[in-house]
Write a protein that holds these residues in place. Structure first.
Motif, PDB file in Angstrom:
ATOM      1  N   THR A 199       0.826  -1.202   0.000  1.00 19.03           N
ATOM      2  CA  THR A 199       0.000   0.000   0.000  1.00 19.03           C
ATOM      3  C   THR A 199       0.864   1.258   0.000  1.00 19.03           C
ATOM      4  OG1 THR A 199      -1.798  -1.147   1.139  1.00 19.03           O
ATOM      5  CG2 THR A 199      -1.800   1.257   1.257  1.00 19.03           C
ATOM      6  N   VAL A 200       1.889   1.268   0.836  1.00 20.54           N
ATOM      7  CA  VAL A 200       2.770   2.442   0.896  1.00 20.54           C
ATOM      8  C   VAL A 200       3.442   2.674  -0.459  1.00 20.54           C
ATOM      9  CG1 VAL A 200       4.889   3.368   1.941  1.00 20.54           C
ATOM     10  CG2 VAL A 200       3.101   2.375   3.386  1.00 20.54           C
ATOM     11  N   GLU A 201       3.902   1.613  -1.078  1.00 21.74           N
ATOM     12  CA  GLU A 201       4.536   1.774  -2.398  1.00 21.74           C
ATOM     13  C   GLU A 201       3.517   2.268  -3.422  1.00 21.74           C
ATOM     14  OE1 GLU A 201       8.036   0.273  -5.119  1.00 21.74           O
ATOM     15  OE2 GLU A 201       7.555  -0.885  -3.338  1.00 21.74           O
ATOM     16  N   ALA A 202       2.309   1.747  -3.376  1.00 25.00           N
ATOM     17  CA  ALA A 202       1.261   2.187  -4.308  1.00 25.00           C
ATOM     18  C   ALA A 202       0.917   3.660  -4.108  1.00 25.00           C
ATOM     19  CB  ALA A 202       0.015   1.323  -4.139  1.00 25.00           C
ATOM     20  N   ILE A 203       0.955   4.125  -2.868  1.00 24.20           N
ATOM     21  CA  ILE A 203       0.689   5.538  -2.578  1.00 24.20           C
ATOM     22  C   ILE A 203       1.720   6.410  -3.284  1.00 24.20           C
ATOM     23  CG2 ILE A 203       0.755   7.286  -0.748  1.00 24.20           C
ATOM     24  CD1 ILE A 203      -0.432   5.058   1.129  1.00 24.20           C
ATOM     25  N   ALA A 204       2.989   6.049  -3.148  1.00 22.85           N
ATOM     26  CA  ALA A 204       4.052   6.827  -3.797  1.00 22.85           C
ATOM     27  C   ALA A 204       3.857   6.833  -5.308  1.00 22.85           C
ATOM     28  CB  ALA A 204       5.417   6.264  -3.424  1.00 22.85           C
ATOM     29  N   LYS A 205       3.567   5.684  -5.874  1.00 26.31           N
ATOM     30  CA  LYS A 205       3.376   5.598  -7.327  1.00 26.31           C
ATOM     31  C   LYS A 205       2.174   6.429  -7.773  1.00 26.31           C
ATOM     32  CE  LYS A 205       5.700   1.212  -8.094  1.00 26.31           C
ATOM     33  NZ  LYS A 205       5.561  -0.195  -8.533  1.00 26.31           N
ATOM     34  N   ALA A 206       1.120   6.433  -6.969  1.00 28.71           N
ATOM     35  CA  ALA A 206      -0.067   7.233  -7.304  1.00 28.71           C
ATOM     36  C   ALA A 206       0.254   8.718  -7.334  1.00 28.71           C
ATOM     37  CB  ALA A 206      -1.193   6.951  -6.321  1.00 28.71           C
ATOM     38  N   LYS A 207       1.267   9.119  -6.604  1.00 28.34           N
ATOM     39  CA  LYS A 207       1.688  10.521  -6.578  1.00 28.34           C
ATOM     40  C   LYS A 207       2.794  10.800  -7.590  1.00 28.34           C
ATOM     41  CE  LYS A 207      -1.139  12.309  -3.754  1.00 28.34           C
ATOM     42  NZ  LYS A 207      -2.002  13.388  -4.241  1.00 28.34           N
ATOM     43  N   GLY A 208       2.994   9.865  -8.519  1.00 26.31           N
ATOM     44  CA  GLY A 208       3.939  10.074  -9.611  1.00 26.31           C
ATOM     45  C   GLY A 208       5.381   9.750  -9.275  1.00 26.31           C
ATOM     46  N   ILE A 209       5.611   9.122  -8.154  1.00 26.66           N
ATOM     47  CA  ILE A 209       6.974   8.759  -7.751  1.00 26.66           C
ATOM     48  C   ILE A 209       7.185   7.301  -8.155  1.00 26.66           C
ATOM     49  CG2 ILE A 209       8.577   8.592  -5.821  1.00 26.66           C
ATOM     50  CD1 ILE A 209       6.751  10.726  -4.404  1.00 26.66           C
ATOM     51  N   LEU A 210       7.775   7.122  -9.314  1.00 30.27           N
ATOM     52  CA  LEU A 210       7.842   5.798  -9.929  1.00 30.27           C
ATOM     53  C   LEU A 210       9.226   5.174  -9.890  1.00 30.27           C
ATOM     54  CD1 LEU A 210       5.730   6.714 -13.085  1.00 30.27           C
ATOM     55  CD2 LEU A 210       4.911   5.748 -10.925  1.00 30.27           C
ATOM     56  N   GLN A 211      10.243   5.967  -9.694  1.00 32.93           N
ATOM     57  CA  GLN A 211      11.620   5.477  -9.777  1.00 32.93           C
ATOM     58  C   GLN A 211      12.228   5.310  -8.392  1.00 32.93           C
ATOM     59  OE1 GLN A 211      12.912   4.692 -12.830  1.00 32.93           O
ATOM     60  NE2 GLN A 211      10.889   5.260 -13.584  1.00 32.93           N
ATOM     61  N   GLY A 212      13.155   4.370  -8.298  1.00 32.57           N
ATOM     62  CA  GLY A 212      13.928   4.193  -7.084  1.00 32.57           C
ATOM     63  C   GLY A 212      13.338   3.167  -6.144  1.00 32.57           C
ATOM     64  N   SER A 213      14.086   2.952  -5.081  1.00 32.14           N
ATOM     65  CA  SER A 213      13.673   2.012  -4.043  1.00 32.14           C
ATOM     66  C   SER A 213      12.512   2.606  -3.253  1.00 32.14           C
ATOM     67  CB  SER A 213      14.851   1.751  -3.105  1.00 32.14           C
ATOM     68  OG  SER A 213      15.178   2.957  -2.416  1.00 32.14           O
ATOM     69  N   LEU A 214      11.916   1.777  -2.429  1.00 33.60           N
ATOM     70  CA  LEU A 214      10.837   2.287  -1.592  1.00 33.60           C
ATOM     71  C   LEU A 214      11.358   3.336  -0.614  1.00 33.60           C
ATOM     72  CD1 LEU A 214       7.894   2.348  -0.855  1.00 33.60           C
ATOM     73  CD2 LEU A 214       8.249   0.318   0.582  1.00 33.60           C
ATOM     74  N   VAL A 215      12.577   3.180  -0.145  1.00 35.32           N
ATOM     75  CA  VAL A 215      13.190   4.201   0.716  1.00 35.32           C
ATOM     76  C   VAL A 215      13.154   5.544   0.001  1.00 35.32           C
ATOM     77  CG1 VAL A 215      15.341   5.002   1.783  1.00 35.32           C
ATOM     78  CG2 VAL A 215      14.729   2.595   1.902  1.00 35.32           C
ATOM     79  N   ALA A 216      13.629   5.550  -1.237  1.00 32.93           N
ATOM     80  CA  ALA A 216      13.690   6.793  -2.016  1.00 32.93           C
ATOM     81  C   ALA A 216      12.291   7.335  -2.294  1.00 32.93           C
ATOM     82  CB  ALA A 216      14.441   6.551  -3.326  1.00 32.93           C
TER      83      ALA A 216
END
Length: 151
Positions: free
Chosen positions: A38-55
């Motif tokens: 879910t946390v990773e999907a949240i970042a992707k939904a906000k256009g943050i597609l590159q890098g590790s989950l940390v990034a």
């Protein structure tokens, strides 16, 4: 299962609800894995597609999409989710208390990214509409003392 407001994208709400569903039947590691997802999907939904989950989590913060404590919550979900994903919990599995805490942190991230901003925007729009209606009512009303018709 848990329901989320319409301000949470449906695909993300479904994954988050699945995390809660896993928790409700005692599948603690699966719940934590879904929280991490879910946390990773949240970042992707906000256009943050590159890098590790940390990034990705750090980018959410850098782009002012979350406060520091929400960023830290997302990292806690990531830490425990990584342990579950990499079978680092074989001898020390996630218990119910920890899984509940991780899902609460996941929900905090959802609140910070989707729910609170939408509530704030709705309140701002309502206040602006109320102000506009008040201005319109004031400008369309006859000035005081002009209730008598013109001759």
């Amino acid at each position: 299962m848990k329901d989320y407001p319409h301000t949470v994208p449906p695909s993300i709400a479904k994954v988050a609800a699945e995390a809660h569903g896993c928790l409700s039947v005692g599948h603690h590691q699966a719940a934590v894995l879904m929280a991490r997802t879910t946390v990773e999907a949240i970042a992707k939904a906000k256009g943050i597609l590159q890098g590790s989950l940390v990034a990705k989590i750090d980018k959410l913060y850098d782009q002012h999409l979350v406060y520091e404590h929400v960023r830290d919550a997302a990292h806690e979900v990531r830490f425990v989710g990584n342990d579950a994903a990499h079978a680092d919990l074989v001898d020390n599995p996630i218990d119910e208390e920890e899984a509940v805490a991780i899902l609460e942190l996941m929900d905090m991230v959802l609140e910070g990214v989707f729910i609170a901003p939408a509530k704030t925007a709705a309140q701002k729009a309502a206040r602006a509409a109320k102000k506009a209606a008040s201005v319109t009512a004031t400008t369309t009303s006859a000035p005081a003392g002009t209730n008598t018709p013109a001759p």
